[in-house]
Every structure is written in structure tokens, then in C-alpha cells.
Design an enzyme around this catalytic site. Structure first.
Site, PDB file in Angstrom:
ATOM      1  N   TRP A 150      12.780  31.752   7.396  1.00  0.00           N
ATOM      2  CA  TRP A 150      12.266  31.527   5.896  1.00  0.00           C
ATOM      3  C   TRP A 150      13.439  31.784   5.138  1.00  0.00           C
ATOM      4  CZ3 TRP A 150      13.496  36.149   3.891  1.00  0.00           C
ATOM      5  CH2 TRP A 150      13.504  37.215   4.230  1.00  0.00           C
ATOM      6  N   ASN A 151      14.517  32.214   5.484  1.00  0.00           N
ATOM      7  CA  ASN A 151      15.479  32.536   4.487  1.00  0.00           C
ATOM      8  C   ASN A 151      16.326  31.580   4.136  1.00  0.00           C
ATOM      9  OD1 ASN A 151      16.838  32.560   6.805  1.00  0.00           O
ATOM     10  ND2 ASN A 151      18.358  33.992   6.214  1.00  0.00           N
ATOM     11  N   LYS A 174       8.747  25.309  15.302  1.00  0.00           N
ATOM     12  CA  LYS A 174       7.910  26.126  14.352  1.00  0.00           C
ATOM     13  C   LYS A 174       8.564  26.796  13.277  1.00  0.00           C
ATOM     14  CE  LYS A 174       7.009  30.360  14.527  1.00  0.00           C
ATOM     15  NZ  LYS A 174       7.093  30.769  13.087  1.00  0.00           N
ATOM     16  N   GLY A 227      16.285  34.552  13.951  1.00  0.00           N
ATOM     17  CA  GLY A 227      15.234  35.459  13.419  1.00  0.00           C
ATOM     18  C   GLY A 227      15.744  37.029  13.449  1.00  0.00           C
ATOM     19  N   SER A 228      14.842  37.758  13.555  1.00  0.00           N
ATOM     20  CA  SER A 228      15.261  39.299  13.975  1.00  0.00           C
ATOM     21  C   SER A 228      15.611  39.747  15.209  1.00  0.00           C
ATOM     22  CB  SER A 228      14.310  39.975  13.091  1.00  0.00           C
ATOM     23  OG  SER A 228      13.058  39.984  13.856  1.00  0.00           O
ATOM     24  N   GLU A 249      20.320  33.541  17.309  1.00  0.00           N
ATOM     25  CA  GLU A 249      20.970  33.946  16.138  1.00  0.00           C
ATOM     26  C   GLU A 249      20.217  34.854  15.503  1.00  0.00           C
ATOM     27  OE1 GLU A 249      22.125  34.592  12.845  1.00  0.00           O
ATOM     28  OE2 GLU A 249      21.867  32.509  12.169  1.00  0.00           O
ATOM     29  N   LEU A 250      20.636  36.085  15.646  1.00  0.00           N
ATOM     30  CA  LEU A 250      19.767  37.132  15.166  1.00  0.00           C
ATOM     31  C   LEU A 250      20.198  37.964  14.017  1.00  0.00           C
ATOM     32  CD1 LEU A 250      18.784  38.628  18.827  1.00  0.00           C
ATOM     33  CD2 LEU A 250      17.413  36.654  17.404  1.00  0.00           C
ATOM     34  N   CYS A 283      21.958  36.243   6.998  1.00  0.00           N
ATOM     35  CA  CYS A 283      22.178  37.152   8.097  1.00  0.00           C
ATOM     36  C   CYS A 283      23.400  37.535   8.093  1.00  0.00           C
ATOM     37  CB  CYS A 283      21.973  36.137   9.491  1.00  0.00           C
ATOM     38  SG  CYS A 283      22.653  34.462   9.188  1.00  0.00           S
ATOM     39  N   GLU A 382      19.518  46.687   9.506  1.00  0.00           N
ATOM     40  CA  GLU A 382      20.180  45.519   8.410  1.00  0.00           C
ATOM     41  C   GLU A 382      19.244  45.386   7.235  1.00  0.00           C
ATOM     42  OE1 GLU A 382      19.092  41.765  10.223  1.00  0.00           O
ATOM     43  OE2 GLU A 382      20.435  40.606   9.003  1.00  0.00           O
TER      44      GLU A 382
END
Ligand code: NAD
Length: 478
Positions: A150-151, A174, A227-228, A249-250, A283, A382
Site C-alpha cells: 500500500w505504500n 492482489k 511487503g513485510s 522485496e521485504l 522500504c 523497522e
């Protein structure tokens, strides 16, 4: 032009077969502004089947035709940038100028991959006899399941859709529940640019249900997630059964090393402005500042001055620098990280609270924390919110040891005018991306991604297409 708020399956905008919907909330007002479908298992099967059929058509579409569709998508996104920016700000919260820049960056992704799709090269290898021919080709890996956050809901959806299509794959994406319509606008542009039905599909609903269903299907051959770390771990588990490759890509916890030889005032200003872009929900956001002990005071003074000058408010208002956080989770995280740091002796040099004049919305003041140490959660967890902890170092060895003391390895930054320092620090820092005297790392032409728990695989650059294709060898005797 209508703003979609439904799923896109097999070339059509559709509601959920169960009719249930999920509310979309404006983080600046906490009001419901729209809703999107809650997919059922039947809807997900329809998306999978469409992706299977879409792939058979799209993979046969030649590279020049694929390029034309991607280029047209980029053009449509540019034409519609203002609409996209308005929707993005409404559901995600960032100030409109940042949302406009993101719309342009999403278009750039399609432009870059419109070129890359024509540059998927194989190679010819010398055979061992006059009748042997050895050829290496690359082919699309197959239908992709992608999970975007969402960022940066436009840019990061584009960063998955464009390379997958460039490689000749179909995709089911998604988007995050917080900002689904922005991703829908990206998909709408793809659809109107002439993609065959099924090449791109978008589903919304319960993330756990969707990822389990899609990744569990034999149709999906590749997974991509931004995401996380906890969510990345779940996705990785889901990929194990079908041995599915995944690009991850966390999160990150990026350090900045500021050496004494740099222009301290200018560096402090650059660092402060970059820190609070998108409210720290980036991120690669710098989230630990290590400044040489001889200049830490001057750096902090200027950093705090800039921080205090930033205006917090609804991202739709002129002159606002910082919008709300995108959801209540991030607001809670900001409050709890600051409380923990203060409890353990940190000093709040700016911010440190919700703005008293804003009674609704997920707002938090941009915050600078001094006297921080390793015992505080903000130095390990984080933040993904507007917190800037500043501390000092004695020498390069000390700085690098402190910077590398996290399980993350996405980005790191160095401020120095000495070439030698720049090289030595860049080489010693454990991160996938290093910024020297700047904090802007993302560009479609560069590989983006991390090491350690920040994930693996790269998006962007020529690596971006590679991760959506497979290598095939043709060993021929004539
Ligand atoms: P979170 O871990 O609660 O993640 C929520 C997001 O992940 C939602 O968008 C949801 O759709 C998705 N999700 C949750 N469970 C899922 C599942 N089982 N399958 C697929 N998707 C699932 O985190 P949060 O509070 O929303 O965001 C904060 C953290 O997320 C940050 O610490 C940051 O590391 C990470 N993040 C990273 C990026 C990035 O660019 N790498 C972007 C956004 C968020």
C-alpha cells in the site's frame, strides 16, 4: 473516465460472486470512501483459469507487439496521472505532489519494460562437432501471482505487472486492501492499451485466503511479493509445496553514515527531507542516522530545524508536506516505538506525538529522537513511520559495525566528499543498494532489492525481466 472499484478477471470488471465488499478508508479523515470486492474461491478460480488461457495468447504475442502495448499503457498512465494521483492520495494519504510523482514513476516502469521486452536475448554456444548446435533461449515462466503493498500502490503494482508482461507471462495481482483502486487504475490502463483477456487479472479480498489459493494452484508458476518480513515468510512457506520461485522485496532498516568531511548543513537537510517522504513508509527509508561524533550536534540541529518546518495535514491541501500514515497499524507502531525509546532514555528533539490540531486521521508528527541506544526497539524494528533516531560514531569501523547490526539489508547511505571513504563504506555495508550523497535509489533501469532478511531477487534493470523467464537449452545434432 470512471475509476474502477471491482476485480478485473478475464478482460471484465466484476463484482465478487458472493457480493461481499471491503471498505476503503481515507486515512486523513477515517471516512469510508469506497469499497472493493471480497473474492470468493470461485472468483479466484476464475482468475486462475483466465491467467492460464491469457498466457497461451500473450506468450505467442511477438516482442514488438508486446512492446507496443506496454508503451501505450505508459502513455495512458501519463494522460491519467491526475486522476490516479487524486485516488492515490484519497486512499493512501501521501501529499498530491508525491502522488503525481508516483503516477509518473509507474508510467516509467511500463516505458522501461516496453524496451526490455525486445531485449530478451538467448545465446549460441559452440558445439563439440561440426554437426552440433547449442542454443540457449529464454521463455516466459508462466502465470504469475503478485502481491503489491500500500505504500506505493501505483509504482509497485507497475513494477510487477510490467516486467511479467514484458517477459510474456500473464499475471494475477492482489493489491493491498488499503489502496486497491490505485492498482485498478494501472490495470485499467493495461487493459485499454490492448492486452488480451486474461493476461492481467486483479483480485481483492482476504490476503491470506488469496495467497493460499493462488500459490496453491498448479497454474501459478512464479510468485512476487513486496511487503513485510512476516508476510514474506508466509508466502515463502506457501511456495515450498509447488517448488515455486519467488521474488521477495521485504522490509529494511536503512542506516545513514554521515562522515565529518561532508557539508553537514546540506546533508542534514537532504536527509531530513528524504526521511519524511511518504511519511517514512518507504522500504528504503533511512531509519538510523550514524553521524561522526565531531559533527553530530550540528547535523542534529539542522535536521531538527527542517523537521519542525514541515507541515502535516490532509495530502489534498496545498502546501502540506506530510500526510497521514496509511493505516492505524502504522500510527500505533509510531506511538509504541517512541514510548519505548523515551522509557529507555531517548530525548525527543522534534515531534513525538499526534498533532493536537488534527483530531481525526492517522496523523503523527515527524519525529527526531536523540540519545538513542541499542536497547531501544526503534533501532531494530523497522519503523515504517516518521521516526528519525540520530546517534554518533567514532570511526569507520565503529560506523559500519553499528550499521550492519540488523537482520535487514535493503539499502544504506553514505555522506562524504572523500572518494576513498565512499568506496570503503559502500563495500562494507551489508545492503543491496547504496546511496552516496543521495537517498534516491529507485529507478526502472536499476535492479532494486535486498539481502539478508530484506529478501532476494531483483525488480528493475535487466534483472527485472529475467526473474519472469526461464532458461531453455536446445542441444541439436543435425
Ligand atoms: P503487515 O505485515 O500487517 O502487512 C499487511 C499487508 O500485507 C497488507 O497489505 C496485506 O494485504 C498483506 N498481507 C498480509 N497477510 C498476507 C498474506 N498471508 N498473503 C498475502 N498478503 C498478505 O504490515 P503493515 O503494517 O501493513 O506494514 C508494515 C510493514 O510492512 C513494514 O514494516 C514493512 O516492512 C512492510 N512493508 C514493506 C513494503 C516494501 O516496500 N518492502 C511495503 C509495504 C509494507
Amino acid at each position: 473516465m470512471t475509476v474502477p472499484h471491482d476485480m478485473y478477471i478475464d478482460g471484465c470488471w466484476v463484482e465478487s460472486s458472493g457480493r461481499a465488499r471491503i471498505e476503503v478508508v481515507d486515512p486523513a479523515t477515517e471516512e469510508v470512501v469506497d469499497s472493493v470486492p471480497h473474492a470468493t474461491a470461485e472468483d479466484l478460480d476464475a482468475a486462475l483459469d483466465a491467467a492460464r488461457r491469457g498466457w497461451t495468447v500473450w506468450r505467442e504475442t511477438d516482442a514488438w507487439a508486446r512492446s507496443a502495448v506496454l508503451r501505450k499503457t505508459a502513455g495512458l498512465l501519463r494522460e491519467r496521472a491526475e486522476t490516479l494521483a487524486q485516488v492515490l492520495t484519497e486512499e493512501q494519504g501521501k501529499p498530491l505532489p508525491e502522488a503525481r510523482a508516483e503516477a509518473a514513476a509507474a508510467a516509467d516502469q511500463f516505458d522501461w519494460y516496453a524496451d526490455e521486452t525486445r531485449r530478451i536475448y538467448g545465446r549460441v554456444v559452440e558445439g563439440r562437432s561440426s554437426t552440433q548446435r547449442l542454443i540457449v533461449i529464454r521463455q516466459p515462466i508462466g502465470p504469475v501471482a503478485a502481491f503489491s503493498p500500500w505504500n506505493f500502490p501505483a509504482l509497485l503494482s507497475a513494477r510487477k505487472i510490467a516486467p511479467a508482461l514484458a517477459a510474456g507471462c500473464s499475471i494475477v495481482i492482489k493489491p493491498a486492501e488499503e489502496a486497491p483502486r490505485t492498482a485498478m487504475l494501472v490495470v485499467q490502463a493495461c487493459a485499454e492499451a490492448g492486452l488480451p483477456p486474461g493476461a492481467v487479472n486483479l483480485v481483492t479480498g482476504d490476503p491470506e485466503q488469496i495467497s493460499t489459493h493462488l500459490i496453491g494452484s498448479d497454474i501459478i508458476r512464479k510468485v512476487s511479493i513486496t511487503g513485510s518480513v512476516p508476510v514474506g515468510r508466509k508466502i515463502m512457506h506457501l511456495c515450498v509445496g509447488g517448488i515455486k520461485p519467488v521474488t521477495m522485496e521485504l522490509g529494511g532498516h536503512s542506516p545513514v553514515l554521515v562522515f565529518a568531511d561532508t557539508d553537514i548543513e546540506a546533508s542534514a537537510e537532504t536527509c531530513a527531507r528524504a526521511k519524511f517522504r511518504n511519511n517514512g513508509q518507504v522500504c528504503i527509508a533511512a531509519s538510523r542516522y550514524f553521524v561522526h561524533e565531531s559533527v553530530v550536534e550540528a547535523f542534529t540541529r539542522r535536521f531538527v530545524e527542517i523537521t519542525k518546518s514541515l507541515r502535516v495535514g490532509n495530502g489534498r491541501e496545498e502546501g502540506v508536506d506530510i500526510g497521514p500514515l496509511s493505516n492505524r497499524r502504522r500510527l500505533d507502531a509510531a506511538e509504541s516505538l517512541v514510548a519505548d525509546a523515551v522509557d529507555k532514555g531517548a530525548v525527543v528533539a522534534a515531534g513525538g506525538r499526534r498533532p493536537p490540531e488534527l483530531s481525526r486521521g492517522f496523523f503523527y508528527e515527524p519525529t527526531v529522537l536523540c540519545e538513542v541506544d541499542d536497547s531501544m526497539k526503534v533501532m531494530h524494528d523497522e519503523p515504517f513511520c516518521p521516526l528519525a533516531p540520530i546517534t554518533s560514531f567514532r570511526n569507520m569501523e565503529d560506523a559500519v559495525a553499528k550499521a550492519n547490526a540488523t537482520p535487514y539489508g535493503l539499502a544504506a547511505y553514505v555522506f562524504t566528499r572523500e572518494t576513498r571513504t565512499a568506496f570503503l563504506a559502500s563495500e562494507a555495508l551489508e545492503a543491496g543498494m547504496i546511496g552516496v550523497n543521495n537517498l534516491v535509489l529507485a529507478a526502472p533501469e536499476l535492479p532494486f532489492g535486498g539481502i539478508k532478511m530484506s529478501g532476494f531477487g531483483r525488480e528493475g534493470g535487466s534483472e527485472g525481466v529475467e526473474s519472469y523467464s526461464v532458461t531453455k537449452v536446445l542441444n541439436m545434432l543435425l
